[in-house]
Design a protein around this motif. Sequence first.
Motif, PDB file in Angstrom:
ATOM      1  N   CYS A 134       0.832  -1.191   0.000  1.00 49.85           N
ATOM      2  CA  CYS A 134       0.000   0.000   0.000  1.00 49.85           C
ATOM      3  C   CYS A 134       0.874   1.251   0.000  1.00 49.85           C
ATOM      4  N   GLN A 135       0.425   2.266  -0.687  1.00 48.01           N
ATOM      5  CA  GLN A 135       1.131   3.532  -0.668  1.00 48.01           C
ATOM      6  C   GLN A 135       0.950   4.220   0.680  1.00 48.01           C
ATOM      7  N   LYS A 151       1.905  11.165  -1.939  1.00 50.27           N
ATOM      8  CA  LYS A 151       1.861   9.712  -1.869  1.00 50.27           C
ATOM      9  C   LYS A 151       3.149   9.121  -2.433  1.00 50.27           C
ATOM     10  N   THR A 189      -2.427   4.530   3.046  1.00 48.88           N
ATOM     11  CA  THR A 189      -3.610   4.724   2.201  1.00 48.88           C
ATOM     12  C   THR A 189      -4.156   3.378   1.744  1.00 48.88           C
ATOM     13  N   GLU A 190      -5.301   3.423   1.082  1.00 47.20           N
ATOM     14  CA  GLU A 190      -5.884   2.208   0.521  1.00 47.20           C
ATOM     15  C   GLU A 190      -5.419   1.971  -0.914  1.00 47.20           C
ATOM     16  N   SER A 191      -4.579   2.856  -1.419  1.00 51.02           N
ATOM     17  CA  SER A 191      -4.071   2.728  -2.794  1.00 51.02           C
ATOM     18  C   SER A 191      -2.953   1.695  -2.835  1.00 51.02           C
ATOM     19  N   GLU A 192      -3.156   0.623  -3.576  1.00 51.38           N
ATOM     20  CA  GLU A 192      -2.144  -0.414  -3.706  1.00 51.38           C
ATOM     21  C   GLU A 192      -1.210  -0.102  -4.876  1.00 51.38           C
TER      22      GLU A 192
END
Length: 307
Positions: A134-135, A151, A189-192
Amino acid sequence: MVELLLKRYLWLIDTLKRGGEMTFDEIAGRWSKSSVNDNGSELSKRTFYNHCQAVARHFGIDIECRRGRGLNLYRISNPEAIEENSLTKWALDSFSLGELLLGNASISDKILLEEIPSGREWLGPILQALQNNCQIELEYRNFVSVTFTGKVSPLCVKLFKRRWYVLCEVGNDRKRIFSLDRVKSLIVTESEFVYPKDFVPADYFRDVFGIVAGTGGKVENIVIRTYAELPGYLRSLPMHHSQRELDSTAEYTDFSLRLRPSFDFIQELLLHREQLEVLSPQTLRDEIAKIISKMNQHYENTDHSKQ
């Protein structure tokens, strides 16, 4: 609960590593006196067997039983698993040291330790991000007021000279390293992101000393001459994994190293003052001489301290 279990697993590994072959009663006796056993509980055989299985599952360390005449002896059957895994070895060494210090808490005023700068609180979230690809979003400000907000994709963490660092990918395959004690805020974050398949953290830092890497410059064959007690220090704790001893006399010892002469490495050379001389390459020797010359300019005015 997870942290408590981890301490118990490390305690069991450390106990068998130091004790060699031990009976269950001997292990249980050690447990009753351990600082990890803060509630004074007894070690049951069922709990012991569960811990043995967990140690094998999480650390790859096998605890086997050698059955004798009415006497079962337990030992670590693959001790090389500890030495070959730098993280396990580091965690075990740290745990063993902590156990030793806590066992001597009554003389804490006689045990002097070094402070580690703030930033440790960010390590947990970063490791979580590394686990899940995850970022992280961070706000960063270094000592000369250079800021960064945004990010990034974490690639690895590294401990160097009592500070934790995180190496990140910051868009367009550009990498940047951040010191955790200079992070102002950080969230996972939830950004993979897709972890680069061809990236190996150990290889990235292999040819450098410290944390400044990936900044260009070629790998050099460096020869240093060391004087006084410095050879002994470098034999017991090499400056870099590539360090080799070339020659030794009553006056000096020469060592070779193969790496990029980065900022951190030059700082390390200067740290040893008159006990270290760079012999080659000439470009590095000239750079060190130039730095020393600039340093000398600060002291040319002998009355400066009186102003």
